[in-house]
Design an enzyme around this catalytic site. Structure first.
Site, PDB file in Angstrom:
ATOM      1  N   ASP A  36      53.135  42.450  41.548  1.00 17.39           N
ATOM      2  CA  ASP A  36      52.211  42.676  42.479  1.00 17.39           C
ATOM      3  C   ASP A  36      52.940  43.772  42.639  1.00 17.39           C
ATOM      4  OD1 ASP A  36      49.503  41.709  44.271  1.00 17.39           O
ATOM      5  OD2 ASP A  36      50.523  43.513  45.093  1.00 17.39           O
ATOM      6  N   ASP A  58      54.444  47.136  39.165  1.00 21.77           N
ATOM      7  CA  ASP A  58      53.434  48.491  39.717  1.00 21.77           C
ATOM      8  C   ASP A  58      52.530  48.972  38.595  1.00 21.77           C
ATOM      9  OD1 ASP A  58      51.975  51.004  39.780  1.00 21.77           O
ATOM     10  OD2 ASP A  58      53.522  51.610  40.919  1.00 21.77           O
ATOM     11  N   TYR A 150      35.605  54.487  43.508  1.00 27.42           N
ATOM     12  CA  TYR A 150      35.358  53.041  43.500  1.00 27.42           C
ATOM     13  C   TYR A 150      34.059  52.411  41.273  1.00 27.42           C
ATOM     14  CZ  TYR A 150      35.594  48.196  43.668  1.00 27.42           C
ATOM     15  OH  TYR A 150      36.683  46.250  43.601  1.00 27.42           O
ATOM     16  N   LYS A 154      34.869  51.438  38.165  1.00 29.36           N
ATOM     17  CA  LYS A 154      34.913  50.256  37.273  1.00 29.36           C
ATOM     18  C   LYS A 154      33.672  50.419  36.408  1.00 29.36           C
ATOM     19  CE  LYS A 154      37.333  47.551  40.132  1.00 29.36           C
ATOM     20  NZ  LYS A 154      38.472  46.971  40.163  1.00 29.36           N
ATOM     21  N   THR A 188      37.638  43.092  51.120  1.00 26.95           N
ATOM     22  CA  THR A 188      36.027  43.583  51.824  1.00 26.95           C
ATOM     23  C   THR A 188      35.867  43.357  53.575  1.00 26.95           C
ATOM     24  OG1 THR A 188      35.158  41.390  51.007  1.00 26.95           O
ATOM     25  CG2 THR A 188      34.459  42.663  49.814  1.00 26.95           C
TER      26      THR A 188
HETATM   27  P1  NAD Z   1      42.802  42.200  47.155  1.00 25.26           P
HETATM   28  O1  NAD Z   1      43.646  43.280  48.036  1.00 25.26           O
HETATM   29  O2  NAD Z   1      43.043  41.151  48.168  1.00 25.26           O
HETATM   30  O3  NAD Z   1      44.660  42.199  46.301  1.00 25.26           O
HETATM   31  C1  NAD Z   1      44.188  43.681  45.394  1.00 25.26           C
HETATM   32  C2  NAD Z   1      46.206  43.398  45.041  1.00 25.26           C
HETATM   33  O4  NAD Z   1      46.361  44.030  43.976  1.00 25.26           O
HETATM   34  C3  NAD Z   1      46.769  43.114  46.327  1.00 25.26           C
HETATM   35  O5  NAD Z   1      48.387  42.344  46.913  1.00 25.26           O
HETATM   36  C4  NAD Z   1      47.742  44.118  45.683  1.00 25.26           C
HETATM   37  O6  NAD Z   1      48.927  44.849  46.839  1.00 25.26           O
HETATM   38  C5  NAD Z   1      47.338  44.529  44.081  1.00 25.26           C
HETATM   39  N1  NAD Z   1      47.720  45.896  43.747  1.00 25.26           N
HETATM   40  C6  NAD Z   1      47.332  47.015  44.568  1.00 25.26           C
HETATM   41  N2  NAD Z   1      47.874  48.485  43.666  1.00 25.26           N
HETATM   42  C7  NAD Z   1      48.527  47.612  42.445  1.00 25.26           C
HETATM   43  C8  NAD Z   1      49.435  48.086  42.149  1.00 25.26           C
HETATM   44  N3  NAD Z   1      49.473  49.731  41.876  1.00 25.26           N
HETATM   45  N4  NAD Z   1      50.544  47.027  40.708  1.00 25.26           N
HETATM   46  C9  NAD Z   1      50.100  45.733  41.310  1.00 25.26           C
HETATM   47  N5  NAD Z   1      49.450  45.325  42.199  1.00 25.26           N
HETATM   48  C10 NAD Z   1      49.251  45.980  43.254  1.00 25.26           C
HETATM   49  O7  NAD Z   1      41.406  42.753  46.689  1.00 25.26           O
HETATM   50  P2  NAD Z   1      40.805  41.427  46.076  1.00 25.26           P
HETATM   51  O8  NAD Z   1      39.869  41.397  46.734  1.00 25.26           O
HETATM   52  O9  NAD Z   1      41.269  39.982  45.371  1.00 25.26           O
HETATM   53  O10 NAD Z   1      40.551  42.393  44.733  1.00 25.26           O
HETATM   54  C11 NAD Z   1      41.167  41.900  42.869  1.00 25.26           C
HETATM   55  C12 NAD Z   1      39.817  42.716  42.273  1.00 25.26           C
HETATM   56  O11 NAD Z   1      38.891  42.362  42.280  1.00 25.26           O
HETATM   57  C13 NAD Z   1      39.916  44.393  41.891  1.00 25.26           C
HETATM   58  O12 NAD Z   1      40.148  44.420  41.081  1.00 25.26           O
HETATM   59  C14 NAD Z   1      38.857  44.679  42.606  1.00 25.26           C
HETATM   60  O13 NAD Z   1      38.539  45.985  42.649  1.00 25.26           O
HETATM   61  C15 NAD Z   1      37.740  43.452  42.313  1.00 25.26           C
HETATM   62  N6  NAD Z   1      36.429  42.681  42.825  1.00 25.26           N
HETATM   63  C16 NAD Z   1      36.846  42.672  44.097  1.00 25.26           C
HETATM   64  C17 NAD Z   1      35.875  42.173  44.979  1.00 25.26           C
HETATM   65  C18 NAD Z   1      35.670  41.740  46.340  1.00 25.26           C
HETATM   66  O14 NAD Z   1      33.937  42.052  46.727  1.00 25.26           O
HETATM   67  N7  NAD Z   1      36.604  42.070  46.474  1.00 25.26           N
HETATM   68  C19 NAD Z   1      34.422  42.580  44.382  1.00 25.26           C
HETATM   69  C20 NAD Z   1      34.028  42.889  43.031  1.00 25.26           C
HETATM   70  C21 NAD Z   1      35.537  43.082  42.626  1.00 25.26           C
END
Ligand code: NAD
Length: 274
Positions: A36, A58, A150, A154, A188
Site C-alpha cells: 500500500d 505505489d 471514477y 472503472k 464511501t
Molecule cells: P479504501 O480507501 O478503504 O482502500 C484503498 C487502499 O488503496 C488505501 O489503503 C489506499 O492507501 C490504497 N492506495 C491508494 N493509492 C494507492 C497507490 N498509488 N498504490 C498503492 N495503494 C494505494 O477503499 P476500498 O473501498 O477498500 O476500495 C478498494 C477498491 O475497491 C478500489 O479499487 C475501489 O475503487 C473499489 N470499490 C470500492 C467500493 C466501495 O464502495 N468501497 C465499491 C466498488 C469498488
C-alpha cells in the site's frame, strides 16, 4: 481449487476491501502479501494479521511495483494470484475537479491496474499458470453523477480485464473482474448509498474473491441483487432507467447529498492532499 498455500498479492491492502480480503485468505492458509502507498497503515495491518510480507507499494510506479513483486517471490515463492485492488474515489462535479486530481484517478485506478496486470502476467505466462483479479465496480457499468472520472476509470478496468482475459486464456493465466456495489469502507464515507439498496460489507467482497480464487470466473458482482439490477438496467429504455436513478436518489448521492464534514478526511487522502 483450494486457496491454502497459494501466494496472493493484494494492492491497497492496508484497509477496506483489500484488508478484509487479506484477512479471509490468511485465515484459509494462503501466503498473503499486502502492499500500500500508506506505509504506516500497511505496516500496522500486516503486523496485526501476522503476515510475512507487507510494505510500501505505489501502483503507479513501475520500479516500486517490480521491487514489491520481486520481494514477494523471494520470500514466499512464485505469485499465484495478484489482486489489483488499490483505488481512489474523489467525488464532485467534473468541472470543479482539478486536473491534478483527474490524472491521479486515472493513474491509480487505470494505469496501476494495467501495470500490475502486465508485471504479474509476464511472470505467470512464463510458468503457464496464474490469476489476475482486478477490482472494478458496478460504477463501471452505471453512469453516476458526481463520479464521472471514477466511472470512466472503472469502465476502463472492465474493458482492459476482459481483453487481457481473451489474450491469456490459452496460456493458463486467468483474468477476472470484481464489481462491488457501494461498500462500507472509508471510500464511501459521508455518502448515503442508493435508497432501498443495502451497502455491502468489505467481508462480502472478500468472500466473493475467495470463491473466485477457488473457481476462476470471468466476473463477479457483489451484492448479487445490485449486480442483477445493474445488468437488467441495460435492457430498459433510458427514460425508465433514469426514473429509477431519480427514485433511488443516485443523481444526488455524490453531489449535494454528500456529508462533506464526514467525508473530508477521505477526500484529502484520496486527492493526495495529506
Ligand atoms: P479504501 O480507501 O478503504 O482502500 C484503498 C487502499 O488503496 C488505501 O489503503 C489506499 O492507501 C490504497 N492506495 C491508494 N493509492 C494507492 C497507490 N498509488 N498504490 C498503492 N495503494 C494505494 O477503499 P476500498 O473501498 O477498500 O476500495 C478498494 C477498491 O475497491 C478500489 O479499487 C475501489 O475503487 C473499489 N470499490 C470500492 C467500493 C466501495 O464502495 N468501497 C465499491 C466498488 C469498488
Amino acid at each position: 481449487m483450494t486457496v491454502e498455500g497459494k501466494v496472493v498479492v493484494i494492492t491497497g491492502g492496508a484497509r477496506g476491501i483489500g484488508l478484509a480480503t487479506a484477512t479471509a485468505l490468511h485465515r484459509l492458509g494462503a501466503k498473503v502479501a499486502i502492499g500500500d502507498v500508506d506505509e504506516t497503515t500497511v505496516k500496522e495491518s500486516g503486523t496485526e494479521l501476522g503476515l510475512d510480507v507487507y510494505g510500501k507499494l505505489d501502483v503507479t510506479d513501475p520500479e516500486s511495483f517490480t521491487t514489491f513483486l520481486d520481494e514477494v517471490e523471494r520470500q514466499l515463492g512464485p505469485i499465484d494470484v495478484l489482486i489489483n485492488n488499490a483505488g481512489i474515489m474523489p467525488t464532485g462535479r467534473v468541472i470543479d475537479e482539478p486536473d491534478r486530481v483527474t490524472r491521479r484517478i486515472l493513474d491509480i485506478n487505470v494505469y496501476g491496474v494495467v501495470l500490475g496486470s502486465k508485471l504479474a502476467a509476464q511472470r505467470m505466462v512464463r510458468r503457464g499458470s496464474g490469476h489476475v483479479i482486478n477490482i472494478a465496480s458496478l460504477a463501471g457499468e452505471t453512469p453516476t453523477a458526481g463520479l464521472a472520472t471514477y466511472c470512466a476509470s472503472k469502465y476502463a478496468v472492465i474493458g482492459f480485464t476482459e481483453s487481457a482475459r481473451m489474450e491469456y486464456r490459452e496460456k493458463g493465466v486467468s483474468f477476472s473482474t470484481v464489481l462491488p456495489t457501494f461498500t462500507n469502507t472509508e471510500l464511501t464515507a459521508g455518502t448515503a448509498g442508493a435508497k432501498g439498496l443495502k451497502n455491502a460489507e468489505p467481508e462480502d467482497i472478500a468472500n466473493a474473491i475467495v470463491s473466485l480464487i477457488e473457481k476462476p470466473r470471468r466476473r463477479v458482482a457483489v451484492t448479487r441483487l445490485a449486480g442483477l439490477l445493474v445488468a437488467s438496467a441495460k435492457f430498459l429504455p433510458i427514460a425508465v432507467s433514469e426514473f429509477i436513478v431519480k427514485k433511488t436518489g443516485m443523481d444526488h448521492v455524490f453531489l449535494e447529498n454528500v456529508d462533506t464534514a464526514q467525508r473530508a478526511a477521505y477526500e484529502a487522502r484520496a486527492r493526495g492532499d495529506v
